[in-house]
Design an enzyme around this catalytic site. Structure first.
Site, PDB file in Angstrom:
ATOM      1  N   HIS A 340       0.827  -1.216   0.000  1.00 41.56           N
ATOM      2  CA  HIS A 340       0.000   0.000   0.000  1.00 41.56           C
ATOM      3  C   HIS A 340       0.861   1.265   0.000  1.00 41.56           C
ATOM      4  CE1 HIS A 340      -3.729   2.278   0.892  1.00 41.56           C
ATOM      5  NE2 HIS A 340      -2.901   3.076   1.552  1.00 41.56           N
ATOM      6  N   GLU A 341       1.854   1.319   0.872  1.00 45.24           N
ATOM      7  CA  GLU A 341       2.646   2.544   0.972  1.00 45.24           C
ATOM      8  C   GLU A 341       3.556   2.727  -0.234  1.00 45.24           C
ATOM      9  OE1 GLU A 341       1.537   4.462   3.063  1.00 45.24           O
ATOM     10  OE2 GLU A 341       0.540   3.106   4.447  1.00 45.24           O
ATOM     11  N   GLU A 363      -5.718   7.859  -2.021  1.00 43.41           N
ATOM     12  CA  GLU A 363      -6.048   6.650  -1.264  1.00 43.41           C
ATOM     13  C   GLU A 363      -6.867   5.637  -2.075  1.00 43.41           C
ATOM     14  OE1 GLU A 363      -4.445   6.131   1.204  1.00 43.41           O
ATOM     15  OE2 GLU A 363      -3.898   8.068   2.060  1.00 43.41           O
ATOM     16  N   TYR A 415     -10.910   5.078   0.652  1.00 47.74           N
ATOM     17  CA  TYR A 415     -10.026   3.927   0.418  1.00 47.74           C
ATOM     18  C   TYR A 415     -10.778   2.819  -0.335  1.00 47.74           C
ATOM     19  CZ  TYR A 415      -6.798   5.925   3.946  1.00 47.74           C
ATOM     20  OH  TYR A 415      -5.936   6.720   4.651  1.00 47.74           O
TER      21      TYR A 415
END
Length: 551
Positions: A340-341, A363, A415
Site C-alpha cells: 500500500h505505501e 487513497e 479507500y
C-alpha cells in the site's frame, strides 16, 4: 550559579513567548483557520515554491526541534506579504531576507511575512525563517500525526515524524497546502546525537561528524518535487542493507534501514519489495523517483508514504497487522504496508491531490493497487476476489469528496469505495489493455504534478471514450449505493437504476447460461430480451440488487 540563572530566565522567556503565541492562536476560530489552511489565499498565490533548504537540530533529551528553512520562490504577481504555517507549540522565531529582519503578523498558526521590497515578477528570491520548540507528540501515529518519541528493544532512541492529516507544519514551517510543491525539491540537514542515524528523503549526500559537540549532521537531497507531508525525519540505531532493482527506467537503488535487532526478519519480509515494484511498474509505469532512489525505513508506528523514504512498522508480518482487509485470504499472502505505501509513490507523491477534499485520488488508487498486485502475482480471478472483498469496509456514510478550500476530507470510504469505483469503471470500459494504458497514462500525463478530481475524471473519460461522468458523480459526490431493480417474465427483463442521482446511467454485464450479455440501464424502466439460461449479474460492479416480484 549566575549562568544557570541566566539559562533559567531564557527558558522562562521562551515559555512565555510560546504561551503568548498559543493564546493568540486561540483567538482565531477553527473555521477561519481551516480557510487559511485550506484555500489558496492571496498571500500564497503570488509566489511559486522552488526549493526548501531545511536544517533541523534534534534534541532527544528535551524532545525539541530547532532550525531554519531557507525558502526559494519565484514571483508570479506583485504582492509583498507571504503566508507560511507552523503549528503550536512550535514557534516561528524570525524571518530574514537580504540580511533584514522582516515584519511578521500571525493568525492562529498561519504566519504572514512582509518581504523586504516589491518583488519583480518572474525572478527568484530567498527568504529564511528560524523556528524552535517541542513539536506535538503523536499519540496514535500516523493518524493524529506529530513526532513519535520511542525506544527500541535495547532502550535506544527510536524517533519518527508522521503528519499526513495534521500537516507538515506540525514540526517545520512551510507553505502547507497541497497545490504547490518545491519544483527543485529539498535539501535536508538533520543534526542528531552520535552514534544515531538519521534517515530522510532522497539520497544521502554527506554525513558531517561534529566531535566537539557529539553530534552528526546528515545531508539528504531530493531533486524531484515533493509534497510537504512527505518530508520526514527518522532517527534510530539503524543498520542498512541494499539491493538494485532492474526496472523500466534502468537500475534503481533500493535501500533498507531497520533496527539492528530486526535485521534478519527484515531481510526475509522485505522480499515483498521487489515483487511489489515489478507489479506496480507493470500497471502504473516506471517508478517516479529513480533519481532520488527508494528506501524502506522501519519506524515506531504502522507506516506511511514518505516520498522515496517509505516508512514501515507492520511488525514483519503479512496482511494489515496480521489481518486480511478483504476477508478473502489473498491479503495474507503479502505485507499490506509494503504494497500500500509503495503504491503511494505513484498516487500521492508523484500525482498529488491539490486539495485534501480530493484525497481519494491518493487513497482510492492506492487501495485499488492492492488488488492489481494480487492480480499480477496470483491471477485475474484472485484480483477480482480481493477487490470485491474490500467492499465490506465501505460505510456509504457521506460523499468521498469533501468540501473544497476548507482543509477537510470526505468519507474514509475514499479507500475501499475509491477502489470499488475504479474496478467498476474497468468493467464498463471492458478492455483490460485499454485500462492498463489509461493507468500508465495517468502516471505520464500527471507526472510530478498536483491535480484535482476533475482532471483525473476528464482524462479517464477522454481516453476511454465512455460516458463516465454520472459514475464519478454517483460514487464520489453522493453517498448512496446504486440499486439495480429488475423483474423477469419469461425471456423478458425490465430493469432500471434507483437510489441514484438524477441522470445516472451505467451499463452492466451479466452471464446468462454460457453467454455474456450487456444491459444499458438508466433510471427509467427498460425492457430487454434475455438469452436462454440463468441470469447472474457480474459481481465486479459495485452495486446492490433488488429483484422485484411481478405485480
Amino acid at each position: 550559579m549566575k549562568n544557570r540563572r541566566i539559562n533559567e530566565l531564557l527558558v522562562l522567556c521562551w515559555l512565555l513567548f510560546s504561551f503568548n503565541s498559543a493564546a493568540q492562536a486561540q483567538e482565531i476560530s477553527s473555521e477561519r483557520q481551516n480557510v487559511l489552511r485550506g484555500s489558496i489565499t492571496e498571500q500564497r498565490a503570488w509566489w511559486d515554491l522552488q526549493h526548501y533548504q531545511l536544517s533541523v537540530a534534534v534534541d532527544i533529551g528535551e524532545k525539541r526541534f530547532s532550525g531554519s528553512n531557507l525558502i526559494t520562490y519565484k514571483v508570479l504577481s506583485d504582492v509583498r506579504e507571504l503566508q507560511l504555517e507552523l503549528q503550536q507549540p512550535m514557534v516561528l522565531v524570525a524571518a530574514y531576507q537580504q540580511d533584514t529582519k522582516l515584519a511578521i503578523r500571525q493568525e492562529g498558526y498561519s504566519y504572514f511575512i512582509t518581504t523586504v521590497a516589491a518583488n519583480e515578477v518572474g525572478k527568484e528570491y530567498q527568504l529564511r525563517v528560524e523556528f524552535n520548540g517541542q513539536p506535538h507528540a503523536a499519540k496514535n501515529a500516523p493518524w493524529d500525526g506529530g513526532v513519535t518519541w520511542s525506544e527500541d528493544g535495547g532502550g535506544m532512541p527510536f524517533i519518527a515524524t508522521s503528519n499526513q492529516g495534521i500537516g507538515a507544519s506540525i514540526w517545520w514551517p512551510n507553505k502547507d497546502h497541497g497545490y504547490d510543491e518545491p519544483d527543485r525539491g529539498i535539501d535536508m540537514f538533520i543534526e542528531v546525537p552520535q552514534p544515531f542515524v538519521n534517515v530522510s528523503n532522497g539520497r544521502l549526500v554527506n554525513v558531517e561528524d561534529k566531535q566537539d559537540v557529539g553530534s552528526r549532521i546528515f545531508h539528504w537531497q531530493v531533486k524531484s518535487p515533493i509534497n510537504n507531508y512527505g518530508v520526514n525525519i527518522n532517527i534510530a540505531d539503524y543498520v542498512n542493507f541494499s539491493e538494485v532493482y532492474q526496472g523500466e527506467t534502468g537500475p534503481l537503488d533500493m535501500d533498507y534501514y531497520v533496527l539492528r535487532e530486526n535485521e534478519d526478519k527484515a531481510r526475509m519480509q522485505f522480499k515483498d519489495v521487489l515483487r511489489t515494484m515489478q507489479a506496480l511498474e507493470h500497471w502504473f509505469g516506471p517508478y517516479p523517483f529513480y533519481q532520488d532512489s527508494f528506501k524502506l525505513v522501519e519506524v515506531p508506528y504502522l507506516g506511511m508514504e514518505h516520498q522515496s523514504s517509505v516508512t514501515y512498522g507492520n511488525g514483519y508480518q503479512n496482511g494489515y497487522k496480521g489481518r486480511d482487509l478483504s476477508g478473502t485470504d489473498w491479503g495474507l499472502k503479502w505485507d499490506y504496508i509494503i504494497i500500500h505505501e509503495m503504491a503511494h509513490e505513484w498516487f500521492a507523491n508523484s500525482i498529488t491531490a491539490k486539495d485534501i477534499a480530493d484525497l481519494w485520488v491518493q487513497e482510492g488508487f492506492t487501495t485499488y493497487a492492492e488488488g492489481l498486485f494480487v492480480e499480477y502475482h496470483y491471477g485475474k480471478q484472485a484480483g477480482d476476489e480481493y477487490q470485491q472483498g474490500l467492499r465490506q469496509n465501505i460505510n456509504n456514510d457521506k460523499p468521498v469528496i469533501g468540501p473544497y478550500h476548507q482543509h477537510k476530507i470526505g468519507s474514509f470510504d475514499m479507500y475501499p469505495k475509491g477502489a470499488a469505483l475504479l474496478h467498476t469503471i474497468r468493467q464498463v470500459i471492458n478492455d483490460d489493455d485499454k485500462w492498463r494504458e489509461i493507468l500508465r497514462g495517468l502516471g505520464t500525463t500527471f507526472y510530478h504534478q498536483t491535480v484535482s478530481t476533475a482532471q483525473i475524471e476528464q482524462y479517464i473519460i477522454d481516453q476511454s471514450g465512455k460516458a463516465l461522468g454520472s459514475l464519478f458523480d454517483q460514487y464520489l459526490r453522493d453517498n448512496r449505493l446504486p440499486i439495480l431493480e429488475f423483474r423477469i417474465k419469461g425471456q423478458q427483463l425490465t430493469a432500471r437504476w434507483s437510489n441514484v442521482i438524477e441522470g445516472f446511467e451505467m451499463p452492466i454485464r451479466a452471464s446468462i447460461g454460457e453467454q455474456e450479455q450487456w444491459f444499458n440501464l438508466t433510471t427509467q424502466w427498460q425492457p430487454f430480451e434475455l438469452h436462454e439460461g440463468e441470469l447472474v449479474w457480474d459481481n465486479n460492479f459495485y452495486i446492490a440488487q433488488a429483484f422485484l416480484a411481478l405485480q
